[in-house]
Scaffold this motif. Structure first.
Motif, PDB file in Angstrom:
ATOM      1  N   ALA A 231       0.756  -1.300  -0.109  1.00 58.17           N
ATOM      2  CA  ALA A 231       0.034  -0.037   0.013  1.00 58.17           C
ATOM      3  C   ALA A 231       0.680   1.313  -0.025  1.00 58.17           C
ATOM      4  O   ALA A 231       0.008   2.257   0.192  1.00 58.17           O
ATOM      5  N   LEU A 234      -0.563   4.212  -1.898  1.00 57.01           N
ATOM      6  CA  LEU A 234      -1.669   4.832  -1.375  1.00 57.01           C
ATOM      7  C   LEU A 234      -1.526   5.593  -0.349  1.00 57.01           C
ATOM      8  O   LEU A 234      -1.965   6.568   0.232  1.00 57.01           O
ATOM      9  N   CYS A 238      -2.829   9.027  -0.777  1.00 57.23           N
ATOM     10  CA  CYS A 238      -3.961   9.132   0.007  1.00 57.23           C
ATOM     11  C   CYS A 238      -4.975   9.516  -1.126  1.00 57.23           C
ATOM     12  O   CYS A 238      -5.951  10.281  -1.066  1.00 57.23           O
ATOM     13  N   LYS A 240      -7.856   9.413  -3.601  1.00 57.29           N
ATOM     14  CA  LYS A 240      -9.385   8.693  -3.235  1.00 57.29           C
ATOM     15  C   LYS A 240      -9.744   7.843  -4.621  1.00 57.29           C
ATOM     16  O   LYS A 240      -9.984   6.588  -4.312  1.00 57.29           O
ATOM     17  N   ILE A 243      -7.602   4.670  -4.249  1.00 61.56           N
ATOM     18  CA  ILE A 243      -8.012   3.568  -3.174  1.00 61.56           C
ATOM     19  C   ILE A 243      -9.302   2.984  -3.361  1.00 61.56           C
ATOM     20  O   ILE A 243      -9.406   1.881  -3.354  1.00 61.56           O
ATOM     21  N   THR A 246      -8.056   0.273  -5.757  1.00 60.11           N
ATOM     22  CA  THR A 246      -7.405  -0.776  -4.951  1.00 60.11           C
ATOM     23  C   THR A 246      -8.378  -1.612  -4.332  1.00 60.11           C
ATOM     24  O   THR A 246      -8.186  -2.736  -4.445  1.00 60.11           O
ATOM     25  N   VAL A 263     -14.318   3.614   1.772  1.00 63.03           N
ATOM     26  CA  VAL A 263     -13.184   4.645   1.292  1.00 63.03           C
ATOM     27  C   VAL A 263     -12.896   5.786   2.175  1.00 63.03           C
ATOM     28  O   VAL A 263     -11.780   6.060   2.487  1.00 63.03           O
ATOM     29  N   VAL A 266     -10.658   4.304   5.110  1.00 62.72           N
ATOM     30  CA  VAL A 266      -9.385   4.452   4.640  1.00 62.72           C
ATOM     31  C   VAL A 266      -8.728   5.858   4.517  1.00 62.72           C
ATOM     32  O   VAL A 266      -7.444   5.910   5.206  1.00 62.72           O
ATOM     33  N   ILE A 267      -9.168   6.586   3.781  1.00 62.86           N
ATOM     34  CA  ILE A 267      -8.655   8.230   3.697  1.00 62.86           C
ATOM     35  C   ILE A 267      -8.325   8.484   5.285  1.00 62.86           C
ATOM     36  O   ILE A 267      -7.439   9.199   5.561  1.00 62.86           O
TER      37      ILE A 267
END
Ligand SMILES: Cc1cc2nc3c(=O)[nH]c(=O)nc-3n(C[C@H](O)[C@H](O)[C@H](O)COP(=O)(O)OP(=O)(O)OC[C@H]3O[C@@H](n4cnc5c(N)ncnc54)[C@H](O)[C@@H]3O)c2cc1C
Length: 282
Positions: A231, A234, A238, A240, A243, A246, A263, A266-267
């Motif tokens: 990762a 990512l 970062c 979007k 992400i 992925t 999402v 994750v951010i």
């Protein structure tokens, strides 16, 4: 509703617990903190002939530091991790996660091992132990009556929703976690409808440049949490769109609303990992 009748026994030795399990081969269950088993019994989703409580087995509550690894007994409670009664080798990551599981009454009783064995995809420890690349250690009685042990990574232990590699006659004894080096960065974000509820989405992030670790885990999915091992791009961007791509590439099954939650989690976890002091407990 009340539970169906069952035989209850609480041995003091691991060997006895394993032997007792073989007496009711059709349906005997181990009991950890009872925070998932209790509701399942009362709703009669589980109707064991026998419950073998693990609570009196001292070894399952012990911990030890061995070189750079922390071994936690399976019966270590969420509250003991939250309060740092057991050592924290994760720079505040595990205490932070523990403090945000349900509410204090649950955390006083619920155990790390029980949570992993129950394997709810929305359980906090499942995603956390996957991102930490933790190892589970299990024991069972062999055909000759001797104790046999085996271990595996939590990411292999988890097979799907409420499904793991553990056998009915096996006890999860320990979980081992590698100590973070100084350059570790972590982030953890979960989206819940109300504080203390199971998550709609979980994102756990771990970045350790010196070890080449750049990992993201997305939990509260329909099955086993999604592990993204490579990762680094990512974590740096970062982005979007990247992400989203992925998560799809890793097979995340979700409707539009759930996907957006994942999402967002994750951010926010990536942003948390990039902050200099990500441990609010310090
Ligand atoms: C109201 C409520 C809210 C909750 N909210 C959250 C939350 O936000 N996040 C979260 O992560 N969890 C949450 N939980 C779950 C809680 O964390 C439980 O502690 C956990 O799921 C199970 O741990 P336990 O020790 O109570 O296991 P138990 O309920 O005793 O057992 C669960 C299962 O694991 C097996 N088992 C237990 N220990 C072992 C062992 N050592 N070896 C082999 N098998 C074993 C049992 O046979 C059983 O099948 C919540 C629970 C409740 C009741």
């Amino acid at each position: 509703m009340k539970s169906a009748a069952f035989n209850f026994i609480s041995p003091a030795l691991l060997l006895n617990a394993l032997e007792l399990q073989t007496q009711y081969p059709n349906y005997s269950k181990f009991l950890g903190g009872g925070q998932s088993m209790g509701p399942m019994l009362n709703l009669r989703l589980a109707q064991p002939d026998q419950l073998v409580s693990l609570q009196r087995i001292a070894g399952l509550k012990a911990h030890r530091l061995q070189e750079s690894k922390l071994f936690l007994g399976a019966l270590t409670t969420h509250a003991q991790i939250e309060d740092k009664v057991v050592p924290d080798v994760t720079q505040g990551f595990m205490p932070y996660v523990a403090a945000n599981i349900a509410y204090r009454a649950i955390r006083n009783q619920g155990t790390l091992g029980g949570s992993l064995c129950h394997a709810d995809p929305a359980a906090d420890w499942v995603s956390t132990m996957m991102v930490l690349d933790a190892t589970v250690h299990m024991s069972r009685l062999g055909a000759n009556g001797n104790m046999e042990t085996r271990h595996m990574a939590v990411s292999d232990f988890m097979l799907g929703a409420f499904t793991t590699e553990i056998h009915e006659d096996e006890i999860l004894t320990n979980i081992s976690i590698s100590a973070f080096p100084p350059d570790a960065h972590w982030g953890y974000y979960k989206i819940c409808q109300k504080p203390g509820e199971f998550a709609r989405s979980i994102a756990a992030v771990l970045s350790i440049e010196s070890l080449g670790v750049h990992r993201i885990v997305v939990g509260a999915t329909h099955s086993k949490p999604i592990l993204i091992n490579d990762a680094k791009p990512l974590l740096h961007s970062c982005d979007k769109g990247a992400i989203q791509v992925t998560l799809r590439e890793h097979g995340l099954e979700a409707d539009d609303f759930e996907f957006q939650n994942h999402v967002t989690a994750v951010i926010r976890a990536i942003r948390m990992a990039s902050m200099p002091h990500s441990d609010p407990h310090h």
